[in-house]
Design a protein around this motif. Sequence first.
Motif, PDB file in Angstrom:
ATOM      1  N   LEU A  30      -0.588  -3.353 -13.232  1.00 53.36           N
ATOM      2  CA  LEU A  30      -1.547  -2.316 -12.874  1.00 53.36           C
ATOM      3  C   LEU A  30      -1.786  -2.255 -11.379  1.00 53.36           C
ATOM      4  O   LEU A  30      -2.065  -1.191 -10.833  1.00 53.36           O
ATOM      5  N   PHE A  31      -1.688  -3.410 -10.702  1.00 52.77           N
ATOM      6  CA  PHE A  31      -2.004  -3.477  -9.280  1.00 52.77           C
ATOM      7  C   PHE A  31      -0.807  -3.977  -8.484  1.00 52.77           C
ATOM      8  O   PHE A  31       0.035  -4.713  -8.987  1.00 52.77           O
ATOM      9  N   SER A  32      -0.778  -3.617  -7.204  1.00 55.95           N
ATOM     10  CA  SER A  32       0.263  -4.101  -6.306  1.00 55.95           C
ATOM     11  C   SER A  32       0.049  -5.571  -5.978  1.00 55.95           C
ATOM     12  O   SER A  32      -1.082  -6.053  -5.938  1.00 55.95           O
ATOM     13  N   THR A  33       1.143  -6.259  -5.767  1.00 50.76           N
ATOM     14  CA  THR A  33       1.088  -7.634  -5.289  1.00 50.76           C
ATOM     15  C   THR A  33       2.000  -7.737  -4.077  1.00 50.76           C
ATOM     16  O   THR A  33       2.659  -6.774  -3.694  1.00 50.76           O
ATOM     17  N   ALA A  34       2.031  -8.921  -3.492  1.00 52.23           N
ATOM     18  CA  ALA A  34       2.875  -9.099  -2.309  1.00 52.23           C
ATOM     19  C   ALA A  34       4.348  -8.882  -2.621  1.00 52.23           C
ATOM     20  O   ALA A  34       5.121  -8.466  -1.769  1.00 52.23           O
ATOM     21  N   SER A  35       4.743  -9.161  -3.854  1.00 52.26           N
ATOM     22  CA  SER A  35       6.162  -9.067  -4.195  1.00 52.26           C
ATOM     23  C   SER A  35       6.502  -7.861  -5.069  1.00 52.26           C
ATOM     24  O   SER A  35       7.666  -7.528  -5.234  1.00 52.26           O
TER      25      SER A  35
END
Length: 312
Positions: A30-35
Amino acid sequence: MSLGLAPLPGVRVSLNELVALRHHIREFQLFSTASRRSPLVGLHHSRLRGRGVDFDQVRAYLPGDDVRSIDWRVTARTQEPHTKLYHEERERPVFILVEQSRRTFFGSGERLKSVLAAELASLIGWAALAHNDRVGGLVFSDREWHEIRPRRRKQSLLQFLNRLSHANQLLSSEHWSPGQEPFTIALRRSREVLRPGSLLFIICDERALGDQSEAQLSLLARHNDLVLMPLSDPLDHHLPQTGRLRFAQSGRELRLDTDLPSLQSGYDQIAEKRQQRWRNLAQRLAVPLLPLDTRQTGLQQLVQHLQPLSGR
């Protein structure tokens, strides 16, 4: 605490069931992460395209771009200059508005709309908490609403889920006529408590959208990011051909002949207009629209909505 009623599968939901959904949040993104980039691009990162903490994407070089951000490998491979873009992460409170009104106490599929709404709210809450966000929400019914301010604490999310399960178990087929549309009241209350830049998930009955609630959603979208998640049942969109039916409630009676083509066509047209109104609203506000129905679990439908996006 939640009532001690034994939950009926698909009809009632318990706090324990909502808590157990935390084990499934890795099945959808659902959300962006660093990777990994969020399938709902832009919902959780600043729209600023500058030097930030996380790599975002590569695009063709444009005049004015920082030459230090040129991606030399892509440039060499394509023989055209390309530059790296980064997103600058900002803290963003996540707020979940979820309906538990009498109209959601209905379903002809695997679960009632009220149960589906609770499942979705729980999955979003656990996913946001795992992303280290401040999570809160507002549970509203025909008679009341309960608000939990966004906090980055498991106890706060549990308090929200407890309110949600309690409202779910209080639902019944008892007739109730509120003085004002509860969805509009809940949206107005959300405007009062939300800080600008919040991410707001709207989980409500598809039939909740009206002139006043649409106006409130437009005001909310001016300073917040919205995700619209209207819930429906197959019977909301099409009447089965089962002959003559009789409905009775509070001393009133309604008789319908579902075999009449004119009745079938009129019912379908009303349903299509209702769905089109949601589509028009999402397009006008430039926000994601994720319609869901009672034939599958909230988890199954989130995966279906998000996986095609992430695969692009």
